[in-house]
Scaffold this active site. Structure first.
Site, PDB file in Angstrom:
ATOM      1  N   TYR A 155       0.807  -1.422   0.082  1.00  0.00           N
ATOM      2  CA  TYR A 155       0.031  -0.106  -0.247  1.00  0.00           C
ATOM      3  C   TYR A 155       0.797   1.043  -0.009  1.00  0.00           C
ATOM      4  O   TYR A 155       0.713   2.248  -0.960  1.00  0.00           O
ATOM      5  CB  TYR A 155      -0.882   0.026   1.199  1.00  0.00           C
ATOM      6  CG  TYR A 155      -1.291   1.216   1.588  1.00  0.00           C
ATOM      7  CD1 TYR A 155      -2.657   1.696   0.670  1.00  0.00           C
ATOM      8  CD2 TYR A 155      -1.161   2.281   2.465  1.00  0.00           C
ATOM      9  CE1 TYR A 155      -3.349   2.844   1.255  1.00  0.00           C
ATOM     10  CE2 TYR A 155      -1.625   3.458   2.816  1.00  0.00           C
ATOM     11  CZ  TYR A 155      -2.794   3.869   2.076  1.00  0.00           C
ATOM     12  OH  TYR A 155      -3.426   4.920   2.290  1.00  0.00           O
TER      13      TYR A 155
HETATM   14  N1  NAP Z   1      -8.700   7.863   6.468  1.00  0.00           N
HETATM   15  C1  NAP Z   1      -7.387   7.925   6.775  1.00  0.00           C
HETATM   16  O1  NAP Z   1      -7.080   8.185   8.246  1.00  0.00           O
HETATM   17  C2  NAP Z   1      -6.241   8.196   5.864  1.00  0.00           C
HETATM   18  C3  NAP Z   1      -4.977   8.214   6.016  1.00  0.00           C
HETATM   19  C4  NAP Z   1      -3.972   8.218   5.075  1.00  0.00           C
HETATM   20  C5  NAP Z   1      -4.552   8.643   3.895  1.00  0.00           C
HETATM   21  N2  NAP Z   1      -5.670   8.441   3.518  1.00  0.00           N
HETATM   22  C6  NAP Z   1      -6.025   8.533   2.230  1.00  0.00           C
HETATM   23  O2  NAP Z   1      -7.211   9.335   2.009  1.00  0.00           O
HETATM   24  C7  NAP Z   1      -8.266   8.893   0.891  1.00  0.00           C
HETATM   25  C8  NAP Z   1      -9.594   8.774   1.578  1.00  0.00           C
HETATM   26  O3  NAP Z   1      -9.348   7.775   2.657  1.00  0.00           O
HETATM   27  P1  NAP Z   1     -10.523   7.159   3.147  1.00  0.00           P
HETATM   28  O4  NAP Z   1     -10.362   6.533   4.757  1.00  0.00           O
HETATM   29  O5  NAP Z   1     -11.876   7.853   3.048  1.00  0.00           O
HETATM   30  O6  NAP Z   1     -10.836   5.664   2.116  1.00  0.00           O
HETATM   31  P2  NAP Z   1     -11.860   4.667   2.175  1.00  0.00           P
HETATM   32  O7  NAP Z   1     -12.935   4.462   3.228  1.00  0.00           O
HETATM   33  O8  NAP Z   1     -11.182   3.338   2.105  1.00  0.00           O
HETATM   34  O9  NAP Z   1     -12.890   5.162   0.879  1.00  0.00           O
HETATM   35  C9  NAP Z   1     -12.242   4.878  -0.324  1.00  0.00           C
HETATM   36  C10 NAP Z   1     -13.015   5.326  -1.552  1.00  0.00           C
HETATM   37  O10 NAP Z   1     -12.444   4.772  -2.566  1.00  0.00           O
HETATM   38  C11 NAP Z   1     -13.434   3.985  -3.531  1.00  0.00           C
HETATM   39  N3  NAP Z   1     -12.761   2.707  -4.231  1.00  0.00           N
HETATM   40  C12 NAP Z   1     -12.143   1.592  -3.741  1.00  0.00           C
HETATM   41  N4  NAP Z   1     -11.784   1.005  -4.635  1.00  0.00           N
HETATM   42  C13 NAP Z   1     -12.221   1.906  -5.779  1.00  0.00           C
HETATM   43  C14 NAP Z   1     -12.227   1.297  -7.180  1.00  0.00           C
HETATM   44  N5  NAP Z   1     -11.496   0.084  -7.524  1.00  0.00           N
HETATM   45  N6  NAP Z   1     -12.401   2.087  -8.129  1.00  0.00           N
HETATM   46  C15 NAP Z   1     -13.061   3.198  -7.904  1.00  0.00           C
HETATM   47  N7  NAP Z   1     -13.188   3.452  -6.444  1.00  0.00           N
HETATM   48  C16 NAP Z   1     -12.780   2.557  -5.535  1.00  0.00           C
HETATM   49  C17 NAP Z   1     -14.368   3.321  -2.474  1.00  0.00           C
HETATM   50  O11 NAP Z   1     -15.624   3.133  -3.123  1.00  0.00           O
HETATM   51  P3  NAP Z   1     -16.847   1.750  -2.860  1.00  0.00           P
HETATM   52  O12 NAP Z   1     -16.929   1.547  -1.551  1.00  0.00           O
HETATM   53  O13 NAP Z   1     -17.680   2.208  -3.981  1.00  0.00           O
HETATM   54  O14 NAP Z   1     -15.764   0.896  -3.559  1.00  0.00           O
HETATM   55  C18 NAP Z   1     -14.573   4.587  -1.423  1.00  0.00           C
HETATM   56  O15 NAP Z   1     -15.624   5.506  -1.895  1.00  0.00           O
HETATM   57  C19 NAP Z   1      -7.644   7.435   0.395  1.00  0.00           C
HETATM   58  O16 NAP Z   1      -6.860   8.089  -0.776  1.00  0.00           O
HETATM   59  C20 NAP Z   1      -6.567   7.151   1.508  1.00  0.00           C
HETATM   60  O17 NAP Z   1      -5.491   6.408   1.230  1.00  0.00           O
HETATM   61  C21 NAP Z   1      -6.557   8.488   4.344  1.00  0.00           C
END
Ligand code: NAP
Length: 244
Positions: A155
């Site tokens: 990742y």
């Molecule tokens: N949350 C944190 O603490 C954190 C920390 C560091 C970095 N980040 C970064 O911030 C961003 C948002 O984080 P998050 O926690 O909100 O992520 P998340 O909860 O995992 O949500 C990810 C989104 O990506 C979509 N997705 C997954 N696979 C996909 C695919 N094959 N094609 C198109 N869409 C897809 C999902 O949609 P579906 O459900 O419809 O598949 C969901 O809407 C990410 O890039 C993550 O790496 C987050």
């Protein structure tokens, strides 16, 4: 703060950061297109508030050009692309199913680059007389690229790959487009994270609080407002405890 309403594409608006950011930008009066794979209550709520929702699976690389053409039929301009969609598999899962490691490279690296290219072909960002970019591309990466994350090497490697590409993309797209990254550390816990895990994670931070997705929205507002920022990685990690 940008006053003129912008047209914005955000990938992955079905939950958490993507859903919050889409709501924030709709509230500010922008036209927001959000992509989804699975329909959720959050997605339906955003659609009621004016979100243009389009299905997109970033694992289907051969459909990216078709998606760009579909988008060009709905909007006549595109000012901001936020590559937010992500999958988060641990290394143990990748050993059990090696396709998961490649899936992370596809969702975080290959497809966002190819989608950005396809959108430039179908909805070209115009060069401006005043020298400012007319489009911005923002990638959500991860602060653990610097800190290290021994259970999520694939990742982190995929997030580092896309973060490492922003200079090249900005060189290719100047002067019509600027390219930046936001690299969050912990933003929000998952409901399944227990109290011990939450305490340990917070104890490793210089400022031990769970910020929530609002900090990403605040950073996007800043990047939209300041036309000079290009090839930048903005770390949202409360500072680092080097050496620990
Ligand atoms: N949350 C944190 O603490 C954190 C920390 C560091 C970095 N980040 C970064 O911030 C961003 C948002 O984080 P998050 O926690 O909100 O992520 P998340 O909860 O995992 O949500 C990810 C989104 O990506 C979509 N997705 C997954 N696979 C996909 C695919 N094959 N094609 C198109 N869409 C897809 C999902 O949609 P579906 O459900 O419809 O598949 C969901 O809407 C990410 O890039 C993550 O790496 C987050």
């Amino acid at each position: 703060m940008t006053t003129e309403p912008q047209t914005i594409l955000i990938t992955g608006v079905t939950r958490r950061v993507g859903a919050h950011l889409a709501g924030h930008l709709l509230e500010a009066g922008h036209r927001v297109v959000g992509t989804y794979r699975h329909e959720t209550d959050a997605l339906h709520g955003l659609m009621e508030r004016g979100l243009i929702a389009l299905p997109l699976d970033l694992l289907e690389r051969d459909r990216l050009t078709g998606f760009a053409q579909q988008l060009a039929m709905r909007v006549e301009r595109l000012d901001l692309i936020v590559h937010n969609a992500s999958i988060w598999h641990g290394d143990e899962d990748c050993v059990a199913d090696p396709s998961l490691a490649m899936a992370m490279y596809t969702v975080h690296v290959t497809s966002p680059i190819e989608l950005t290219e396809a959108l430039q072909r179908t909805l070209p960002a115009p060069a401006r007389d005043n020298g400012q970019a007319s489009r911005q591309v923002v990638f959500l990466t991860d602060a653990h690229i610097d800190e290290g994350e021994p259970q999520h090497i694939h990742y982190i490697a995929s997030k580092a790959a896309i973060e490492g590409s922003i200079r090249s993309l900005a060189l290719r797209y100047a002067p019509h487009t600027r390219v930046n990254a936001i690299a969050p550390g912990l933003l929000m816990f998952h409901p399944s994270d227990d109290a011990d895990y939450r305490r340990q994670r917070l104890a490793r931070r210089l400022l031990p609080f769970e910020p929530g997705p609002e900090v990403v929205a605040q950073t996007i507002d800043y990047l939209m407002a300041c036309p000079l920022i290009n090839q930048a990685v903005i770390r949202l990690d409360t500072g680092r405890r080097w050496g620990n």
